[in-house]
Design a protein around this motif. Structure first.
Motif, mmCIF file in Angstrom:
data_model
loop_
_atom_site.group_PDB
_atom_site.id
_atom_site.type_symbol
_atom_site.label_atom_id
_atom_site.label_comp_id
_atom_site.label_asym_id
_atom_site.label_seq_id
_atom_site.Cartn_x
_atom_site.Cartn_y
_atom_site.Cartn_z
ATOM 1 N N ARG A 168 108.982 100.876 43.299
ATOM 2 C CA ARG A 168 108.950 101.425 41.942
ATOM 3 C C ARG A 168 107.523 101.375 41.378
ATOM 4 N N SER A 169 106.852 100.238 41.558
ATOM 5 C CA SER A 169 105.498 100.112 40.997
ATOM 6 C C SER A 169 104.483 100.992 41.721
ATOM 7 N N SER A 170 104.593 101.124 43.051
ATOM 8 C CA SER A 170 103.632 101.975 43.759
ATOM 9 C C SER A 170 103.892 103.453 43.454
ATOM 10 N N ARG A 171 105.153 103.826 43.221
ATOM 11 C CA ARG A 171 105.451 105.205 42.822
ATOM 12 C C ARG A 171 104.887 105.490 41.432
ATOM 13 N N ALA A 172 104.955 104.508 40.545
ATOM 14 C CA ALA A 172 104.382 104.674 39.200
ATOM 15 C C ALA A 172 102.869 104.846 39.290
ATOM 16 N N GLN A 173 102.222 104.069 40.166
ATOM 17 C CA GLN A 173 100.777 104.229 40.364
ATOM 18 C C GLN A 173 100.462 105.622 40.899
ATOM 19 N N ALA A 174 101.270 106.093 41.840
ATOM 20 C CA ALA A 174 101.061 107.421 42.409
ATOM 21 C C ALA A 174 101.263 108.506 41.347
ATOM 22 N N ALA A 175 102.235 108.301 40.477
ATOM 23 C CA ALA A 175 102.468 109.271 39.399
ATOM 24 C C ALA A 175 101.243 109.363 38.498
ATOM 25 N N GLY A 221 107.362 110.392 40.650
ATOM 26 C CA GLY A 221 107.399 109.410 39.569
ATOM 27 C C GLY A 221 108.281 108.225 39.862
ATOM 28 N N ASP A 222 109.249 107.965 38.979
ATOM 29 C CA ASP A 222 110.064 106.758 39.124
ATOM 30 C C ASP A 222 111.429 107.017 39.758
ATOM 31 N N ALA A 223 111.641 108.169 40.390
ATOM 32 C CA ALA A 223 112.897 108.442 41.080
ATOM 33 C C ALA A 223 113.059 107.477 42.250
ATOM 34 N N PRO A 224 114.286 107.108 42.580
ATOM 35 C CA PRO A 224 114.505 106.214 43.728
ATOM 36 C C PRO A 224 113.954 106.816 45.016
#
Length: 167
Positions: free
Chosen positions: A65-72, A79-82
């Motif tokens: 979740r946190s690395s996806r937020a950084q990528a977003a 973004g924050d999708a599973p």
């Protein structure tokens, strides 16, 4: 034979690999479905005889979740999708199903492998012998894929059915 490819892709590079693999498989007359994790079933249909699971490598592992937020924050679409790890956690295991993982990575000695992490999670989930497939190299966080990687992915897809896999 039916193949399901489930992919987490934040900048589109892992999806490009999945589509190239699908092209290689389809060239052999195989029915192939490519789905994002958010659209993939948690009960794999009985007619699926090969499951491929792919994700980008984040911090030497599967995206979180946190690395996806950084990528977003860097322009990623998901973004924050599973992602793949969350999908695997909900998956009903089929011990008879061949499962192979793959990933995208920026490369380097300390890059780690989302494919290795996914295979480990699938094994813990109850799949008999998930196989760690190759990593495909991207040029920097947003990509694009390194020259020749889509062709290598297509060739790997062709080889998955013959048992002779291009690495």
């Amino acid at each position: 034979m039916s193949v399901l490819i489930v992919v987490e892709s934040l900048f589109g590079n892992t999806m490009a690999v999945a589509r190239a693999v699908a092209t290689g498989l389809a060239g052999r007359g195989t029915e192939v479905t490519v789905l994002r994790c958010t659209d993939a079933p948690t009960d794999i249909p009985a007619d699926v005889s090969l499951l491929l699971a792919g994700a980008p490598t984040h911090n030497s592992h599967l995206p979180s979740r946190s690395s996806r937020a950084q990528a977003a924050g860097k322009g990623a679409a998901q973004g924050d999708a599973p992602g793949l790890a969350e999908w695997i956690a909900t998956l009903t295991p089929r011990r008879d199903l061949r499962v192979v993982t793959f990933d995208t990575t920026v490369g380097g000695a300390f890059a780690g492998s989302a494919a290795k992490a996914a295979a480990k999670l699938l094994r813990r989930r109850g799949f008999a012998t998930p196989e760690q497939g190759p990593g495909f190299v991207v040029c920097g966080t947003p990509g694009p894929l390194r020259d020749g990687e889509e062709e290598r992915a297509r060739a790997w897809g062709e080889g998955l059915l013959s048992g002779v896999e291009a690495r």
